[in-house]
Scaffold this motif. Structure first.
Motif, short mmCIF file in Angstrom:
data_model
loop_
_atom_site.label_atom_id
_atom_site.label_comp_id
_atom_site.label_asym_id
_atom_site.label_seq_id
_atom_site.Cartn_x
_atom_site.Cartn_y
_atom_site.Cartn_z
N LEU A 4 0.82 -1.21 0.00
CA LEU A 4 0.00 0.00 0.00
C LEU A 4 0.85 1.26 0.00
CD1 LEU A 4 -2.70 -0.99 2.63
CD2 LEU A 4 -2.95 -0.94 0.14
N LYS A 5 1.95 1.20 0.70
CA LYS A 5 2.87 2.34 0.77
C LYS A 5 4.26 1.78 0.56
CE LYS A 5 4.03 6.40 3.47
NZ LYS A 5 4.05 7.35 2.41
N SER A 6 4.87 2.10 -0.54
CA SER A 6 6.12 1.44 -0.95
C SER A 6 7.28 1.69 -0.01
CB SER A 6 6.49 1.86 -2.37
OG SER A 6 6.71 3.25 -2.42
N LYS A 7 7.30 2.80 0.69
CA LYS A 7 8.36 3.09 1.66
C LYS A 7 7.71 3.62 2.93
CE LYS A 7 11.95 3.98 -1.67
NZ LYS A 7 13.02 4.85 -2.11
N ILE A 8 8.09 3.02 4.06
CA ILE A 8 7.48 3.40 5.32
C ILE A 8 8.51 3.22 6.43
CG2 ILE A 8 6.53 1.10 5.74
CD1 ILE A 8 4.02 2.51 6.89
N THR A 9 8.41 4.03 7.47
CA THR A 9 9.33 3.89 8.59
C THR A 9 8.87 2.77 9.51
OG1 THR A 9 8.14 5.43 10.03
CG2 THR A 9 9.82 6.38 8.55
N ALA A 10 9.81 2.24 10.28
CA ALA A 10 9.47 1.18 11.25
C ALA A 10 8.51 1.74 12.30
CB ALA A 10 10.73 0.64 11.90
N LYS A 11 8.69 2.99 12.67
CA LYS A 11 7.80 3.62 13.66
C LYS A 11 6.36 3.64 13.16
CE LYS A 11 7.10 7.94 16.16
NZ LYS A 11 7.59 9.30 16.37
N ASP A 12 6.17 4.06 11.93
CA ASP A 12 4.82 4.10 11.36
C ASP A 12 4.25 2.70 11.20
OD1 ASP A 12 5.04 6.84 11.29
OD2 ASP A 12 5.35 6.96 9.12
N LEU A 13 5.08 1.78 10.76
CA LEU A 13 4.62 0.41 10.55
C LEU A 13 4.23 -0.25 11.88
CD1 LEU A 13 4.11 -1.70 8.38
CD2 LEU A 13 6.49 -2.42 8.59
N SER A 14 5.01 -0.01 12.92
CA SER A 14 4.67 -0.59 14.22
C SER A 14 3.36 -0.01 14.75
CB SER A 14 5.79 -0.39 15.24
OG SER A 14 5.92 0.96 15.60
N TYR A 15 3.13 1.28 14.51
CA TYR A 15 1.87 1.90 14.92
C TYR A 15 0.69 1.27 14.19
CZ TYR A 15 -1.85 5.29 15.45
OH TYR A 15 -3.06 5.88 15.68
#
Length: 111
Positions: A4-15
């Motif tokens: 859905l989002k090709s690049k994402i931070t670990a912080k955002d992904l964990s949230y």
């Protein structure tokens, strides 16, 4: 989520996934070692790593029910935020904040 989002931070992904960042990082290390993801420094902040799928990672077929569960949970979290903040403040935050997960992915999704 990486589809859905090709690049994402670990912080955002964990949230989004509702798990601790430490737990997620352990999984990300394994996925990176196996060649399914790569982590690259953000052009905006070299201390922040962006996670993206590799070609090998893109070849894996998604498990639809797992994706739907995550999206349902994310939707529920957004509704709870909207209820706590009020619709007007929530919409302002979603439009103007550059620190939120999915920045730029949605086009005013909660109008």
């Amino acid at each position: 989520m990486l589809r859905l989002k090709s690049k994402i931070t670990a912080k955002d992904l964990s949230y989004i996934l509702g798990i601790r960042q430490q737990s997620l990082n352990e999984t990300l290390q394994k996925l990176e070692k196996e060649g399914y993801i790569v982590r690259t420094p953000s052009p905006k902040d070299r201390h922040v790593m962006l996670i993206s799928l590799t070609e090998k990672g893109n070849e894996i077929k998604p498990v639809l029910h797992d994706c739907l569960d995550v999206l349902d949970e994310f939707h529920e979290r957004m509704l709870n935020m909207r209820n706590k903040m009020g619709s007007e403040n929530f919409q302002k935050m979603m439009r103007h904040s550059r620190e939120m997960p999915f920045d730029g992915l949605f086009h005013h999704p909660f109008d």
